[in-house]
Design an enzyme around this catalytic site. Structure first.
Site, PDB file in Angstrom:
ATOM      1  N   LYS A  75      30.029  13.274  40.646  1.00 12.40           N
ATOM      2  CA  LYS A  75      28.692  13.770  40.972  1.00 12.40           C
ATOM      3  C   LYS A  75      28.082  14.377  39.711  1.00 12.40           C
ATOM      4  CE  LYS A  75      27.919  15.787  44.911  1.00 12.40           C
ATOM      5  NZ  LYS A  75      28.114  16.795  46.001  1.00 12.40           N
TER       6      LYS A  75
HETATM    7  C1  E4P Z   1      26.690  17.544  48.700  1.00  9.07           C
HETATM    8  O1  E4P Z   1      27.889  17.658  48.435  1.00  9.07           O
HETATM    9  C2  E4P Z   1      25.750  18.667  48.469  1.00  9.07           C
HETATM   10  O2  E4P Z   1      26.144  19.280  47.300  1.00  9.07           O
HETATM   11  C3  E4P Z   1      25.796  19.606  49.644  1.00  9.07           C
HETATM   12  O3  E4P Z   1      25.638  18.877  50.857  1.00  9.07           O
HETATM   13  C4  E4P Z   1      24.752  20.713  49.548  1.00  9.07           C
HETATM   14  O4  E4P Z   1      24.755  21.413  50.766  1.00  9.07           O
HETATM   15  P1  E4P Z   1      24.114  22.861  50.952  1.00  9.07           P
HETATM   16  O5  E4P Z   1      22.630  22.726  50.798  1.00  9.07           O
HETATM   17  O6  E4P Z   1      24.514  23.255  52.355  1.00  9.07           O
HETATM   18  O7  E4P Z   1      24.725  23.755  49.921  1.00  9.07           O
END
Ligand code: E4P
Length: 224
Positions: free
Chosen positions: A86
């Protein structure tokens, strides 16, 4: 639709991997930090549970393209299997993505909030783009509409990149993204449970059990 689990909690991963048609696990630095444990032990624990074939998305914590690539190569070497790095959208992230693609390493471009960001991420070669639905909804940014736009623009330009909608707080948001044609979602264990739960289902199952037991005295088909 690919259902992915958005957590670093090994118990949740073990449970959901056994009970749901899971395509893999996503993490981010906050998710990993929440577990307050050794990073390498945690990611190899996740890999051990889901196996080599399912996707594991791990985010780089570097800020320059050069270091992102170096970190991605180390992650690939140590975690192995179906791994996606990522990378947050930005100049360094785009440069890193183009280099990682040359090296044959999968990329999920993350922290996406607009279809314009998603389009350029896909052009750079990202395999997935991850728009943050709930964070958009929180600022009245209509997360599922942004997801629908991204699905449309990637199709219009025939780009080989999937939408991995992320940041969900409820099952309705997930379903809205599914209806928008989004190819994958990453959700918590609670949301997976909410997706399959319905009071009418509970009532139907209780009715079947009551009628059966009245006639067959609690014996199952295996026991008849
Ligand atoms: C994916 O891994 C994203 O980083 C994650 O879903 C972000 O979620 P949040 O907005 O609940 O922190």
């Amino acid at each position: 639709m690919l259902y992915i689990l958005d957590t670093g909690n090994l118990e949740d991963i073990r449970h959901c991997n056994a009970f749901y048609p899971l395509a893999g696990v996503t993490t981010n630095p906050s998710i990993i930090a929440r577990e307050k444990t050794d990073f390498w032990k945690l990611v190899s624990g996740i890999r051990e549970i889901i196996g080599e074939e399912k996707m594991l998305h791990v985010q780089t914590v570097q800020t320059t393209a050069e270091k992102m690539v170096e970190e991605a190569q180390l992650l690939k070497e140590k975690i192995g299997g179906m791994l996606y790095i990522k990378v947050p959208i930005g100049e360094e992230g785009l440069k890193a993505t183009m280099e990682l693609k040359k090296l044959g390493i999968g990329v999920t471009m993350t922290a996406i909030f607009t279809s314009a960001q998603a389009l350029i991420a896909a052009k750079a070669g990202a395999d997935f783009v991850a728009p943050y639905v709930n964070r958009l909804d929180n600022i009245i940014g209509d997360g599922s509409r942004v997801v629908a736009e991204i699905v449309h623009v990637l199709e219009a330009y025939q780009l080989d990149c999937k939408v991995l909608a992320a940041s969900f707080k409820n099952a309705q948001q997930v379903h809205d993204c599914a209806m928008a044609g989004c190819q994958s979602v990453t959700v918590s264990a609670d949301i997976l449970k909410a997706i399959i739960t319905h009071p009418m289902t509970d009532a139907a199952v209780a009715g079947f059990q009551r009628d059966w037991n009245e006639t067959y005295g609690g014996q199952t088909i295996l026991e008849l």
